[in-house]
Write a protein that holds these residues in place. Sequence first.
Motif, PDB file in Angstrom:
ATOM      1  N   ALA A 151      39.257  84.357  41.507  1.00 51.23           N
ATOM      2  CA  ALA A 151      37.713  84.059  41.069  1.00 51.23           C
ATOM      3  C   ALA A 151      37.736  82.599  40.688  1.00 51.23           C
ATOM      4  N   VAL A 152      36.540  82.052  41.227  1.00 50.92           N
ATOM      5  CA  VAL A 152      36.240  80.747  40.985  1.00 50.92           C
ATOM      6  C   VAL A 152      36.024  80.689  39.337  1.00 50.92           C
ATOM      7  N   ILE A 153      36.593  79.738  38.607  1.00 51.40           N
ATOM      8  CA  ILE A 153      36.422  79.462  37.251  1.00 51.40           C
ATOM      9  C   ILE A 153      34.981  78.668  36.980  1.00 51.40           C
ATOM     10  N   ASN A 154      34.216  79.320  35.852  1.00 54.53           N
ATOM     11  CA  ASN A 154      32.956  78.648  35.543  1.00 54.53           C
ATOM     12  C   ASN A 154      33.397  77.943  34.087  1.00 54.53           C
ATOM     13  N   THR A 155      33.430  76.473  33.834  1.00 50.40           N
ATOM     14  CA  THR A 155      33.947  76.012  32.586  1.00 50.40           C
ATOM     15  C   THR A 155      32.436  75.372  31.986  1.00 50.40           C
ATOM     16  N   ASN A 156      32.139  75.830  31.012  1.00 48.44           N
ATOM     17  CA  ASN A 156      30.966  75.145  30.173  1.00 48.44           C
ATOM     18  C   ASN A 156      31.123  74.062  29.685  1.00 48.44           C
ATOM     19  N   SER A 157      30.481  72.885  30.252  1.00 49.79           N
ATOM     20  CA  SER A 157      30.281  71.591  29.840  1.00 49.79           C
ATOM     21  C   SER A 157      29.724  71.148  28.485  1.00 49.79           C
ATOM     22  N   GLY A 158      28.846  72.068  28.037  1.00 50.00           N
ATOM     23  CA  GLY A 158      28.273  71.942  26.735  1.00 50.00           C
ATOM     24  C   GLY A 158      26.929  70.830  26.974  1.00 50.00           C
ATOM     25  N   VAL A 159      26.996  70.557  28.232  1.00 49.64           N
ATOM     26  CA  VAL A 159      25.468  69.768  28.369  1.00 49.64           C
ATOM     27  C   VAL A 159      24.149  70.587  28.767  1.00 49.64           C
ATOM     28  N   THR A 160      23.139  70.310  28.282  1.00 48.81           N
ATOM     29  CA  THR A 160      22.180  71.303  28.372  1.00 48.81           C
ATOM     30  C   THR A 160      21.520  71.116  29.596  1.00 48.81           C
ATOM     31  N   VAL A 167      21.470  62.848  38.602  1.00 45.19           N
ATOM     32  CA  VAL A 167      22.439  62.469  39.697  1.00 45.19           C
ATOM     33  C   VAL A 167      23.761  62.984  39.235  1.00 45.19           C
ATOM     34  N   GLY A 168      24.093  63.824  39.934  1.00 47.56           N
ATOM     35  CA  GLY A 168      25.521  64.581  39.919  1.00 47.56           C
ATOM     36  C   GLY A 168      26.681  63.945  40.479  1.00 47.56           C
ATOM     37  N   LYS A 169      27.909  63.738  40.060  1.00 47.57           N
ATOM     38  CA  LYS A 169      28.800  63.384  40.990  1.00 47.57           C
ATOM     39  C   LYS A 169      30.184  63.847  40.726  1.00 47.57           C
ATOM     40  N   ILE A 170      30.873  64.552  41.630  1.00 47.77           N
ATOM     41  CA  ILE A 170      32.018  65.321  41.654  1.00 47.77           C
ATOM     42  C   ILE A 170      33.323  64.432  42.238  1.00 47.77           C
ATOM     43  N   ILE A 178      36.830  65.721  38.015  1.00 50.01           N
ATOM     44  CA  ILE A 178      35.744  65.044  37.232  1.00 50.01           C
ATOM     45  C   ILE A 178      34.421  65.319  37.624  1.00 50.01           C
ATOM     46  N   THR A 179      33.494  65.746  36.881  1.00 47.87           N
ATOM     47  CA  THR A 179      32.216  65.832  37.300  1.00 47.87           C
ATOM     48  C   THR A 179      31.315  65.118  36.072  1.00 47.87           C
ATOM     49  N   GLN A 180      30.242  64.443  36.566  1.00 43.33           N
ATOM     50  CA  GLN A 180      29.235  63.618  35.854  1.00 43.33           C
ATOM     51  C   GLN A 180      27.994  63.910  36.326  1.00 43.33           C
ATOM     52  N   ILE A 181      27.093  63.935  35.160  1.00 44.26           N
ATOM     53  CA  ILE A 181      25.766  63.730  35.322  1.00 44.26           C
ATOM     54  C   ILE A 181      25.199  62.574  34.785  1.00 44.26           C
ATOM     55  N   ASP A 182      24.551  61.850  35.604  1.00 38.86           N
ATOM     56  CA  ASP A 182      23.636  60.743  35.332  1.00 38.86           C
ATOM     57  C   ASP A 182      24.729  59.598  34.762  1.00 38.86           C
ATOM     58  N   GLY A 183      25.934  59.706  35.391  1.00 40.55           N
ATOM     59  CA  GLY A 183      26.875  58.578  35.068  1.00 40.55           C
ATOM     60  C   GLY A 183      27.871  58.978  33.788  1.00 40.55           C
ATOM     61  N   ALA A 185      30.460  61.526  32.195  1.00 41.36           N
ATOM     62  CA  ALA A 185      31.221  62.792  32.483  1.00 41.36           C
ATOM     63  C   ALA A 185      30.904  63.891  31.579  1.00 41.36           C
ATOM     64  N   ILE A 186      30.839  65.265  32.178  1.00 41.94           N
ATOM     65  CA  ILE A 186      30.464  66.517  31.671  1.00 41.94           C
ATOM     66  C   ILE A 186      31.673  67.260  31.358  1.00 41.94           C
ATOM     67  N   GLY A 187      31.910  67.655  30.161  1.00 42.52           N
ATOM     68  CA  GLY A 187      33.182  68.531  29.955  1.00 42.52           C
ATOM     69  C   GLY A 187      34.521  67.711  29.807  1.00 42.52           C
ATOM     70  N   SER A 188      35.673  68.251  29.863  1.00 42.04           N
ATOM     71  CA  SER A 188      36.989  67.644  29.891  1.00 42.04           C
ATOM     72  C   SER A 188      37.239  67.303  31.296  1.00 42.04           C
ATOM     73  N   THR A 189      38.304  66.621  31.722  1.00 44.40           N
ATOM     74  CA  THR A 189      38.778  66.377  33.097  1.00 44.40           C
ATOM     75  C   THR A 189      39.267  67.651  33.148  1.00 44.40           C
TER      76      THR A 189
END
Length: 223
Positions: A151-160, A167-170, A178-183, A185-189
């Motif tokens: 199963a694909v894991i869905n990790t909560n970043s805590g970002v609303t 702007v999203g970056k993977i 590492i996933t970023q929103i607007d520059g 990082a969201i959640g942990s690496t």
Amino acid sequence: MPVITNPYRFAVVTEFDSMYESFNPLTTINKQHFVEWFSGSSLPSYWTTTLVSGTVSMSDSVDGGIKLSTSGVNQKATIHFNDKKQYAHDGSVLLSVFKFDSTQASTIQSIGFTDNNKSDGARTSGANSAGFSDVVNQGTIYVDHGDGSGAVINTNSGVTADTNWHVGKITLDGSSLITQIDGVAIGSTITTDIPTARLQPIAHIDSGVTKNLHINYMECYNT
């Protein structure tokens, strides 16, 4: 009558052989770099759509980009590269400018990399995946990730999650995601359950009501 020979024949053949030998094997992933502005009157033909009663259309607004839309129960819309997996699991980046439509509890919206083109998008069980979503619009952004073994894991970043443009970056390097929103990082690496196979870009919406996922820019490249 004397025999006339082509004095350039061997040079041509040698040059051709040299050029041929310089090509990388088809198994090699090169430095592909793809940019999509989602402009014009229709989606370019290199994209493939997978629909379950949902629709894909160009938004009739300034910088509106593309809309993946649903208007009823169990509708889905997905765009992908039809299994043309040009991006490396151990060295690639995806950038996207997007807008989620709502934080309504029966809607899933996601953008990222995957190795499948199924109607459930990058979140399909058994997929190699790396992306971000609002899962079932539980109010926060999730990082979706999978190594193809379950199963694909869905990790909560805590970002609303909200309805603004972002702007999203993977970023994938083979050992981390590492996933970023607007520059930022969201959640942990993330270092577990990350892709182990070639990938393609994908965007997906799944809803039981009228909703739209908006995207006006996407860029993917191998590092």
